[in-house]
Design a protein around this motif. Structure first.
Motif, short mmCIF file in Angstrom:
data_model
loop_
_atom_site.label_atom_id
_atom_site.label_comp_id
_atom_site.label_asym_id
_atom_site.label_seq_id
_atom_site.Cartn_x
_atom_site.Cartn_y
_atom_site.Cartn_z
N ASP A 54 20.54 50.30 56.64
CA ASP A 54 21.69 49.59 56.09
C ASP A 54 22.98 49.86 56.86
O ASP A 54 24.07 49.52 56.40
N ALA A 55 22.86 50.48 58.06
CA ALA A 55 24.05 50.78 58.86
C ALA A 55 24.48 49.61 59.74
O ALA A 55 25.47 49.71 60.46
N SER A 56 23.73 48.52 59.70
CA SER A 56 24.06 47.37 60.55
C SER A 56 25.33 46.67 60.08
O SER A 56 25.73 46.77 58.91
N ARG A 57 25.95 45.98 61.00
CA ARG A 57 27.13 45.18 60.66
C ARG A 57 26.69 43.83 60.10
O ARG A 57 25.55 43.39 60.30
N MET A 58 27.60 43.18 59.39
CA MET A 58 27.31 41.88 58.79
C MET A 58 28.51 40.97 58.99
O MET A 58 29.64 41.34 58.65
N LEU A 59 28.26 39.80 59.54
CA LEU A 59 29.29 38.79 59.70
C LEU A 59 29.12 37.75 58.60
O LEU A 59 28.11 37.06 58.53
N ALA A 60 30.10 37.66 57.69
CA ALA A 60 30.05 36.69 56.61
C ALA A 60 30.64 35.37 57.09
O ALA A 60 31.73 35.34 57.68
N SER B 189 32.11 42.59 58.36
CA SER B 189 31.84 43.57 57.31
C SER B 189 30.63 44.40 57.69
O SER B 189 30.19 44.41 58.85
N GLN B 190 30.08 45.12 56.71
CA GLN B 190 28.89 45.94 56.88
C GLN B 190 27.81 45.46 55.92
O GLN B 190 28.11 45.02 54.81
N PHE B 191 26.54 45.56 56.34
CA PHE B 191 25.46 45.12 55.47
C PHE B 191 25.45 45.89 54.15
O PHE B 191 25.09 45.34 53.10
N SER B 192 25.84 47.14 54.19
CA SER B 192 25.84 47.96 52.96
C SER B 192 26.74 47.37 51.88
O SER B 192 26.60 47.70 50.70
N ARG B 193 27.64 46.46 52.26
CA ARG B 193 28.52 45.81 51.29
C ARG B 193 27.96 44.48 50.79
O ARG B 193 28.67 43.75 50.09
N LEU B 194 26.73 44.16 51.12
CA LEU B 194 26.16 42.87 50.71
C LEU B 194 26.36 42.57 49.23
O LEU B 194 26.77 41.45 48.89
N PRO B 195 26.11 43.51 48.30
CA PRO B 195 26.31 43.18 46.88
C PRO B 195 27.73 42.71 46.57
O PRO B 195 27.91 41.89 45.65
N ASP B 196 28.72 43.20 47.30
CA ASP B 196 30.12 42.81 47.04
C ASP B 196 30.38 41.35 47.40
O ASP B 196 31.35 40.76 46.91
N PHE B 197 29.52 40.78 48.24
CA PHE B 197 29.72 39.39 48.68
C PHE B 197 28.97 38.39 47.81
O PHE B 197 29.04 37.19 48.06
N LEU B 198 28.26 38.88 46.81
CA LEU B 198 27.46 38.00 45.97
C LEU B 198 28.07 37.87 44.59
O LEU B 198 28.80 38.75 44.12
N SER B 199 27.76 36.77 43.92
CA SER B 199 28.31 36.51 42.59
C SER B 199 27.59 37.33 41.53
O SER B 199 28.18 37.67 40.49
N GLY B 200 26.33 37.62 41.75
CA GLY B 200 25.56 38.39 40.77
C GLY B 200 24.58 37.54 39.99
O GLY B 200 23.78 38.10 39.21
N GLU C 9 18.21 48.18 44.57
CA GLU C 9 18.62 48.58 43.23
C GLU C 9 20.04 48.12 42.93
O GLU C 9 20.36 47.72 41.80
N LYS C 10 20.92 48.19 43.92
CA LYS C 10 22.31 47.75 43.72
C LYS C 10 22.37 46.25 43.46
O LYS C 10 23.19 45.79 42.65
N LEU C 11 21.51 45.49 44.12
CA LEU C 11 21.47 44.05 43.88
C LEU C 11 21.01 43.74 42.47
O LEU C 11 21.55 42.85 41.80
N LYS C 12 20.02 44.48 41.99
CA LYS C 12 19.56 44.29 40.61
C LYS C 12 20.67 44.67 39.63
O LYS C 12 20.90 43.96 38.63
N ALA C 13 21.36 45.78 39.91
CA ALA C 13 22.44 46.22 39.03
C ALA C 13 23.58 45.20 39.01
O ALA C 13 24.29 45.07 38.01
N LYS C 14 23.75 44.48 40.11
CA LYS C 14 24.78 43.45 40.18
C LYS C 14 24.44 42.26 39.30
O LYS C 14 25.31 41.49 38.89
N GLY C 15 23.16 42.11 38.98
CA GLY C 15 22.71 40.99 38.16
C GLY C 15 21.81 40.02 38.89
O GLY C 15 21.33 39.04 38.30
N CYS C 16 21.55 40.27 40.18
CA CYS C 16 20.70 39.38 40.97
C CYS C 16 19.24 39.53 40.55
O CYS C 16 18.80 40.61 40.17
#
Length: 365
Positions: free
Chosen positions: A24-30, A41-52, A208-215
C-alpha cells in the motif's frame, strides 16, 4: 481510431522493475472523469476518496507459475543429422503456458518454436513432468499435453517447477519474492498467467478499512491471459483482433451487482480485467434478451472497449498505468476520455510516478 492517437512518451527508468517495500506504499493519481481534474495522493488514502456506498468488485484470479524451462527428448517430425543430434536430444526449451483448454491439455508458447514440431516431447526438472506437442496454431501457439511422472499431480509439479510469468517489460529474472508479490492478497482461483495488477496494492488492512467505510466487496474471476501484453500492430484499433479471456460471475455476485445498480450505488472496478468481465457479461445479457441487467455464469470475454462505448455497469475504476498504444490504454480512454487520460499520463511522467505492473495506480471517478 488511429493507434498513434493513444501514444505517450515514457522514460524507461519509470518502468517499475521491483514492487514497493509495502503493497500500500504506492502512489495514487485521482482523476475526475468528467472534468479531468487531477490530484496526487497515496493508495493508502483510497478509503478517503470513496463515498462509502460503493460496491467494489475484485478479480480473484490466481497467477500460476506459467513459465517452464525444460529439455527436448527427441524429434519426431524430422530425422536429426549427426551434427544436430545432440541439440535434438538435449536442447533447452522454454514453455510459456497461455491458457488451459481441458484437463492436462494447455495452449502455450514454445521456444525455439520452429524446431518444436508435432510429436516432440519435453521433460522438466529431472523428468518428473513431461509434455508432448499435439498441434500447432497461429502466432506460434502450440497445444501440449502434460503428464506427471511422479506421485505429484500435474498442478503440483507446475507449482514446483514453474517460474513466475513476469511481464516482458520487467527486465530481470523472477525472484523468490515475486511468488508472493506478483499475486493479490485475495487471489483464490488458479488459472491466470498475468496478475490483475490493480489489486496488487491492497492489503488486508485496506480491505478492512473499506468495509468500515461502508463499502461492499465482492469478487469475480477472469483468467488474465498473455494477450493482455499483446502489442497492436495495426494502424487502427478497429483492425486489431482482441484476445479472449475466460471469466465467471457467480449468482450471488450477479445479484449484488443488480442490487447496487437498482439502488443507484456506484460500482468500483478494481482493474481493467473487472471492467472487461462486467461489461462483457452485461453486453451478452442484453444480446440474449434476458430482460435483466446482468446474468451469472461462465463465458469468454471478447469485448473490445473503445472510446464511444457506453458503460453499463462500471462507474469508478482503480487501475495501474498502461503501455502506450495498447488496448488497455484504449479501455481507460473509453472510460474517462482520451484527452483526460493522456493529460493524466503526461502529469504522471512529469511527477515521476512508477509505471506498469509493479508501479503506481490511478483512481478514475
Amino acid at each position: 481510431m488511429r493507434v498513434d492517437d493513444f501514444n505517450y512518451d515514457l522514460p524507461a527508468e519509470l518502468i517499475a522493475q521491483q514492487p514497493p517495500d509495502r503493497r500500500d506504499a504506492s502512489r495514487m493519481l485521482a482523476v475526475d472523469r468528467t472534468g479531468g481534474r487531477l490530484e496526487d495522493s497515496q493508495f493508502s488514502r483510497l478509503p478517503d476518496f470513496l463515498s462509502g456506498n460503493e460496491l467494489i468488485v475484485f478479480n480473484n484470479a490466481r497467477v500460476i507459475p506459467a513459465r517452464l524451462f525444460g529439455k527436448r527428448l527427441g524429434v519426431h517430425s524430422q530425422k536429426p543429422s549427426r551434427r544436430t543430434v545432440r541439440e535434438h536430444l538435449t536442447g533447452n526449451v522454454e514453455v510459456f503456458l497461455t491458457r488451459r483448454l481441458e484437463g492436462d491439455i494447455w495452449e502455450a508458447l514454445v521456444r525455439p518454436g520452429k524446431k518444436m514440431q508435432v510429436g516432440e516431447q519435453v521433460q522438466f526438472g529431472e523428468g518428473e513432468l513431461k509434455a508432448e506437442i499435439l498441434s500447432r496454431g497461429e502466432l506460434g501457439i502450440r497445444t501440449i499435453r502434460f503428464a506427471s511422472r511422479n506421485a505429484l499431480s500435474i498442478e503440483e509439479n507446475l507449482e514446483a517447477l514453474g517460474h513466475v510469468p513476469l511481464p516482458p517489460y520487467i527486465d530481470r529474472p523472477d525472484e523468490a519474492t515475486d511468488r508472493q508479490r506478483y499475486q493479490t492478497v485475495y487471489a483464490r482461483r488458479p488459472g491466470a498467467v498475468a496478475a490483475p495488477t490493480a489489486g496488487l496494492h491492497f492489503t488486508a488492512e485496506i480491505l478492512e478499512k473499506l468495509k468500515a467505510k461502508g463499502c461492499e466487496l465482492c469478487e469475480v474471476t477472469l483468467d488474465v491471459g498473455l494477450g493482455t501484453f499483446q502489442p497492436v500492430h495495426t494502424e487502427t484499433l478497429e483492425e486489431h483482433k482482441i484476445h479472449s479471456e475466460a471469466y465467471e460471475i457467480t449468482p450471488e455476485v450477479a445479484d449484488k451487482i443488480r442490487r447496487a445498480k437498482s439502488g443507484s450505488r456506484p460500482i468500483l472496478a478494481v482493474g481493467t480485467t473487472v471492467v472487461r468481465t462486467l461489461e462483457d457479461a452485461a453486453a451478452r445479457t442484453v444480446a440474449a434478451g434476458k430482460g435483466e441487467l446482468l446474468a451469472a455464469g461462465r463465458a469468454e470475454a471478447e469485448i473490445f472497449l473503445l472510446p464511444g462505448h457506453k458503460f453499463r455497469l462500471v462507474d469508478k475504476l482503480l487501475t495501474n498505468f498502461h503501455l502506450p498504444k495498447s488496448t488497455l490504454l484504449a479501455l481507460v480512454s473509453a472510460f474517462a476520455g482520451r484527452e483526460h487520460i493522456l493529460r493524466a499520463y503526461r502529469h504522471a511522467v512529469a511527477e515521476r510516478y512508477r509505471f506498469y505492473s509493479y508501479g503506481d495506480c490511478m483512481l478514475i471517478r
